[in-house]
Write an enzyme that holds these catalytic residues in place. Structure first.
Site, PDB file in Angstrom:
ATOM      1  N   TYR A   1      -9.704  34.420 106.868  1.00  0.00           N
ATOM      2  CA  TYR A   1      -9.959  32.927 106.944  1.00  0.00           C
ATOM      3  C   TYR A   1      -8.962  32.370 107.920  1.00  0.00           C
ATOM      4  O   TYR A   1      -8.905  31.051 108.661  1.00  0.00           O
ATOM      5  CB  TYR A   1      -9.940  31.897 105.935  1.00  0.00           C
ATOM      6  CG  TYR A   1     -11.161  32.132 104.945  1.00  0.00           C
ATOM      7  CD1 TYR A   1     -11.857  33.150 105.304  1.00  0.00           C
ATOM      8  CD2 TYR A   1     -11.447  31.619 103.717  1.00  0.00           C
ATOM      9  CE1 TYR A   1     -13.196  33.609 104.314  1.00  0.00           C
ATOM     10  CE2 TYR A   1     -12.370  31.633 102.781  1.00  0.00           C
ATOM     11  CZ  TYR A   1     -13.226  32.724 103.265  1.00  0.00           C
ATOM     12  OH  TYR A   1     -14.410  32.952 102.306  1.00  0.00           O
TER      13      TYR A   1
ATOM     14  N   LYS B   1     -11.362  46.175  98.343  1.00  0.00           N
ATOM     15  CA  LYS B   1     -12.321  47.341  99.000  1.00  0.00           C
ATOM     16  C   LYS B   1     -11.508  48.271  99.463  1.00  0.00           C
ATOM     17  O   LYS B   1     -11.620  48.574 100.703  1.00  0.00           O
ATOM     18  CB  LYS B   1     -13.130  46.392  99.894  1.00  0.00           C
ATOM     19  CG  LYS B   1     -14.321  47.072 100.457  1.00  0.00           C
ATOM     20  CD  LYS B   1     -15.506  47.228  99.452  1.00  0.00           C
ATOM     21  CE  LYS B   1     -16.503  48.082 100.143  1.00  0.00           C
ATOM     22  NZ  LYS B   1     -17.421  48.386  98.914  1.00  0.00           N
TER      23      LYS B   1
ATOM     24  N   ASP C   1     -17.522  45.077  95.352  1.00  0.00           N
ATOM     25  CA  ASP C   1     -19.094  45.009  95.119  1.00  0.00           C
ATOM     26  C   ASP C   1     -19.201  45.390  93.587  1.00  0.00           C
ATOM     27  O   ASP C   1     -20.166  44.790  92.846  1.00  0.00           O
ATOM     28  CB  ASP C   1     -19.598  45.948  95.867  1.00  0.00           C
ATOM     29  CG  ASP C   1     -18.742  47.418  96.101  1.00  0.00           C
ATOM     30  OD1 ASP C   1     -17.499  47.409  95.747  1.00  0.00           O
ATOM     31  OD2 ASP C   1     -19.357  48.279  96.582  1.00  0.00           O
TER      32      ASP C   1
ATOM     33  N   ASP D   1     -12.931  33.715  97.333  1.00  0.00           N
ATOM     34  CA  ASP D   1     -13.862  32.667  97.596  1.00  0.00           C
ATOM     35  C   ASP D   1     -15.306  32.856  96.773  1.00  0.00           C
ATOM     36  O   ASP D   1     -15.869  32.270  96.179  1.00  0.00           O
ATOM     37  CB  ASP D   1     -13.775  32.342  98.962  1.00  0.00           C
ATOM     38  CG  ASP D   1     -14.570  31.279  99.263  1.00  0.00           C
ATOM     39  OD1 ASP D   1     -15.037  30.103  98.360  1.00  0.00           O
ATOM     40  OD2 ASP D   1     -14.766  30.803 100.402  1.00  0.00           O
TER      41      ASP D   1
ATOM     42  N   ASP E   1     -17.038  31.638  92.699  1.00  0.00           N
ATOM     43  CA  ASP E   1     -18.286  30.721  92.699  1.00  0.00           C
ATOM     44  C   ASP E   1     -19.150  31.581  91.691  1.00  0.00           C
ATOM     45  O   ASP E   1     -19.839  30.747  91.148  1.00  0.00           O
ATOM     46  CB  ASP E   1     -18.947  30.612  94.049  1.00  0.00           C
ATOM     47  CG  ASP E   1     -18.461  29.250  94.755  1.00  0.00           C
ATOM     48  OD1 ASP E   1     -17.247  28.864  94.391  1.00  0.00           O
ATOM     49  OD2 ASP E   1     -19.292  28.499  95.567  1.00  0.00           O
TER      50      ASP E   1
END
Ligand code: NAD
Length: 367
Positions: free
Chosen positions: A141, A191, A223, A247, A251
């Protein structure tokens, strides 16, 4: 103690939910013998309308002069076509940077009274109590270079994921320290089978973990973590992860508890803590007095605990939320179809009243 707080109600339902959170904070301050010095300033769409800037200097100054900031929400469809720096959300991103808040803490708790609200089967959701610790100021980001370049039809977009060892180390330490106040388990999500950033992440987190031998550390690919979260959410304790993975996973964890309106967050690590409900400005329900104020009220509990180290006061607010839910009070987002609902103000008033009575009882017991 003097609590110096800046409140930024913002847009949409922001002012409705923060006013309830402030009522609860005022009861805490009165009941437990503290002083509140409260300043209120503009951010987001209201600041754009008034000053042409989503984060005016006066707002930044007020925030930096206080010890904690309580924010409602930013965002309004009226600004959807503005350039990026003149959108309400730009004000919030800049505020997080200005406050140096690199650690985003997002709890996701399935309260027993609300286990039926989760979209997961009750026996899977019950007992869920997760704390996501997300790195907030690095990664994809913020990494440079970033651009969209080239001729129309052949354009190329670039974002950069970049992490330095000190950035990883400081967020890892926050996660391990918080795990010590909970069930002493940290799951680091990355990852590392594909990304260099994740390989460095895993190496540094493992190294930091050696300083916390009383905390159990494990690693998982993002994942796999996304899948495990919906299969067995109750097994997670602290999840430590980088900006974008955090992020998305936070959620997802929020979805498990049943309503966005319940979720609180803290962004800490700099000199001033930023506390805000996770939800946005919800323009579809703004001004109707039906928004759920619990995310904002629980953000006040986080502020009391993390900035002011007032654990007893934080527990009192949390107990007020639990007792109010047990008592059957539901805003519209939490109610089953046809069930009675209460307004934003009624929900806030219930919790404020609980805090007032509990604080009085504590005071009387002490005298
Ligand atoms: P949103 O969170 O505002 O709303 C999503 C859905 O959840 C809506 O149906 C809304 O009515 C409901 N909802 C949200 N909070 C609720 C509450 N407290 N009680 C009951 N129901 C609630 O997300 P969105 O619709 O994607 O975004 C609306 C605006 O908010 C956009 O401008 C977006 O950029 C902004 N936004 C801001 C923040 C923030 O300030 N931190 C976060 C997310 C989105």
């Amino acid at each position: 103690m003097e609590l110096r707080v800046t409140c930024l109600p913002g847009d949409g339902i922001g002012p409705e939910v923060t006013s309830q959170a402030i009522c609860v904070l005022e009861e805490v301050v009165d009941g437990f013998g503290h002083d509140l010095e409260l300043d209120e300033k503009e951010i987001g769409g209201v600041a754009l309308e008034k000053f042409g800037n989503p984060l005016p200097d006066a707002t930044i100054q007020a925030c930096l002069n206080s010890r904690a900031v309580l924010l409602g929400a930013v965002g309004s469809p009226a600004f959807d076509h503005n350039p990026r720096e003149l959108r309400p959300e730009a004000g919030l991103l800049r505020l997080r940077q200005e406050l140096g808040a690199f650690a985003n803490l997002r709890p996701a708790v399935v309260y027993p009274a609300l286990a039926g609200c989760s979209p997961l089967r009750e026996e899977i959701a019950k007992g869920t109590d997760i704390l996501i610790v997300r790195e907030l100021l690095g990664g994809l980001y913020f990494g440079q270079p970033r651009s969209i370049e080239g001729a129309p039809g052949a354009r190329e977009a670039i974002n950069t994921m970049r992490y330095g060892e000190p950035e990883i180390e400081r967020i890892a330490r926050v996660a391990f320290q918080l795990a010590r106040t909970r069930r002493r388990k940290v799951l680091s999500v990355d990852k590392a089978n594909v990304l260099e950033c994740s390989r460095l992440w895993r190496e540094v987190v493992t190294r930091v973990g050696r300083d916390f031998s009383d905390v159990q550390l494990s690693h998982m690919y993002v994942d796999s973590a996304a899948m495990s979260l919906v299969l067995k959410p109750a097994e997670f304790d602290v999840i430590l992860t980088e900006n974008m993975f955090g992020d998305i996973l936070s959620d997802e964890a929020g979805g498990i508890v049943g309503s966005l309106g319940l979720l609180a967050s803290a962004s800490v690590g700099g000199p001033v803590g930023l506390y805000e409900p996770v939800h946005g400005s919800a323009p579809d329900i703004a001004g109707k007095n039906i928004a759920n104020p619990l995310g904002a009220i629980l953000s006040v509990a986080m502020m009391l605990r993390h900035t002011f180290q007032l654990a007893k006061e934080a527990e009192c607010v949390e107990a007020g939320v639990i007792s109010t839910l047990k008592g059957g009070f539901r805003t519209r987002d939490l109610a089953r179809p046809g069930a009675r609902t209460v307004s934003t103000e009624e929900m806030g008033a219930q919790i404020a009243e609980f805090v007032r009575l509990a604080a009085n009882a504590t005071g009387q017991a002490a005298s």
